[in-house]
Design an enzyme around this catalytic site. Structure first.
Site, PDB file in Angstrom:
ATOM      1  CG  ASP A   1      -0.796  -5.776   2.476  1.00  0.00           C
ATOM      2  OD1 ASP A   1      -0.257  -5.167   3.410  1.00  0.00           O
ATOM      3  OD2 ASP A   1      -2.026  -5.786   2.291  1.00  0.00           O
TER       4      ASP A   1
ATOM      5  CG  ASP B   1      -5.380  -0.880   6.564  1.00  0.00           C
ATOM      6  OD1 ASP B   1      -4.174  -0.739   6.276  1.00  0.00           O
ATOM      7  OD2 ASP B   1      -6.044  -1.886   6.261  1.00  0.00           O
TER       8      ASP B   1
HETATM    9  C1  GAL Z   1      -3.958  -4.299   4.412  1.00  0.00           C
HETATM   10  C2  GAL Z   1      -3.749  -3.070   3.564  1.00  0.00           C
HETATM   11  C3  GAL Z   1      -5.080  -2.685   2.959  1.00  0.00           C
HETATM   12  C4  GAL Z   1      -5.622  -3.839   2.135  1.00  0.00           C
HETATM   13  C5  GAL Z   1      -5.709  -5.085   2.993  1.00  0.00           C
HETATM   14  C6  GAL Z   1      -6.091  -6.312   2.178  1.00  0.00           C
HETATM   15  O1  GAL Z   1      -2.743  -4.697   4.954  1.00  0.00           O
HETATM   16  O2  GAL Z   1      -3.212  -2.039   4.333  1.00  0.00           O
HETATM   17  O3  GAL Z   1      -4.922  -1.517   2.155  1.00  0.00           O
HETATM   18  O4  GAL Z   1      -4.767  -4.056   1.027  1.00  0.00           O
HETATM   19  O5  GAL Z   1      -4.466  -5.355   3.624  1.00  0.00           O
HETATM   20  O6  GAL Z   1      -6.181  -7.460   2.950  1.00  0.00           O
END
Ligand code: GAL
Length: 376
Positions: A126, A183
């Site tokens: 991430d 997301d």
């Molecule tokens: C976001 C990501 C999500 C999930 C989330 C977890 O940045 O896009 O898919 O992994 O973090 O905190």
């Protein structure tokens, strides 16, 4: 070599968020094969954020939260492997994960080795809390290098949401897939906006590094971590078809321990999945209609000489999809038409010449496999 075709699997985030545990992962692995998911191509079972303690141990290693994972991660990996599946985990390139857990900045090599020792086959990486002074491509190159030096084949799934022109540099980092959007949420607006945000970026997806337009929400029906509204089965079909034809990895996001027949049929439609998993890995090109209709057309060249053709009604009223074959290079003078098969109805439509037209209700789709055939 990893990711010849878009990776397929399941990820805990969309439904479970931080509420993950060894029990959940084992139960998920237990139902996987009976649902026909492995047979349909789903292979990676991935635990997302919030699996670790909030602090590294005194030797600087990540530690699985003993309340959620009392037997540690190696035991979970072994269990997942015993079902014939591959095991995935999550970390982050910044100073903390998005959920506030320790991430891998300045610990890339030690963490990659830890993941390898646990038997991890897939790492989602991430971008939260990214340090301002280090460019994104360096952060991903570091983890790419660490994974390649870890002694284990670990698929590298980059997740920086399409920020910082990621499509221009991500391939060089060794990533096998990269989030090219923000997301997803479990509602139609989110599905539509994500799909349309990729318009004209088709050339940035190819074997060994695919554009990832986020995990699927098929079958969530408004329940779970990113479930803001829910969708109808027809909308889930359209969502699954778009993700398939657009070369996205297919990562299931619903609770597969409790899925209904409609969801299972969508997720295991092998004719749709075959478009996604074509070994040539060509991305679909997108096409506006001359009248600016809300029905968008995507065409994906397939390695056997056929084409996947998807008509998607993105609008909120009835629409018509009309494809003139010359727009895909098939001239009337060629003497060729297209033999068409409907991949949701599972039936042959017959041979069409010069054009094909279909009516679509709002948010519905039609997906065809088309094979050029000589007609005169
Ligand atoms: C976001 C990501 C999500 C999930 C989330 C977890 O940045 O896009 O898919 O992994 O973090 O905190």
């Amino acid at each position: 070599m990893l990711a010849q075709t878009p990776p397929m699997g399941w990820n805990s985030w969309n439904t479970f968020g931080w509420e993950i545990s060894e029990e959940l992962i084992k139960e998920t692995a237990d139902v996987w094969n009976d649902l026909g998911l492995l047979d349909a191509g789903y292979q990676y079972l991935v635990i997302d954020d919030c699996w670790s303690l909030k602090k590294r141990n005194e030797h600087g290693y990540l530690v699985a939260d003993p309340y959620k994972f009392p037997n540690g991660m190696k035991a979970v990996a072994d269990y997942v492997h015993s079902k014939g599946l591959k095991f995935g985990m999550y970390s982050c390139a910044g100073t903390m994960t998005c959920g506030g857990h320790p991430s891998s900045l300045e610990h890339e090599f030690v963490d990659a080795k830890t993941f390898a020792d646990w038997g991890v086959d897939f790492l989602k990486y991430d971008y939260c809390y990214k340090p301002h002074n280090i460019p994104g491509h360096i952060l991903y190159k570091r983890m790419g290098m660490a994974l390649r030096s870890s002694g284990r084949d670990i698929l590298f799934s980059a997740c920086n949401w399409g920020n910082d022109k990621t499509h221009e540099w991500i391939r060089a980092t060794g990533a096998h897939m990269y989030r090219s959007t923000g997301d997803i949420q479990d509602n139609w607006e989110s599905i539509k906006n994500i799909a349309l945000s990729q318009w004209n970026k088709e050339c940035y997806s190819a074997p060994y590094c695919y554009n990832d337009i986020d995990m699927l929400v098929v079958g969530m029906y408004g329940k779970g971590n990113v479930a803001l509204g829910g969708c109808s089965d027809e909308e889930y079909k359209t969502h699954f078809s778009l993700w398939s034809i657009m070369n996205s990895p297919l990562m299931i996001g619903c609770d597969i321990r409790n899925i209904n027949e409609a969801t299972r049929n969508i997720l295991t439609n092998k004719e749709i999945i075959a478009l996604n998993q074509d070994p040539e890995g060509r991305q679909a090109y997108s096409m506006e209609q001359w009248n600016n209709s809300d029905v968008k057309i995507y065409i994906k060249p397939i390695s056997d000489g056929s084409f996947g053709i998807g008509f998607f009604n993105m609008g909120d009223s009835d629409g018509e999809g009309s494809l003139q074959f010359w727009d895909m290079g098939l001239t009337a003078s060629s003497g060729y038409g297209l033999h068409l098969r409907d991949l949701w109805e599972h039936e042959n439509i017959g041979i069409a010449t010069e054009h094909f037209t279909c009516k679509l209700k709002p948010h519905h789709c039609k997906v065809l496999r088309a094979k050029p055939v000589k007609v005169k």
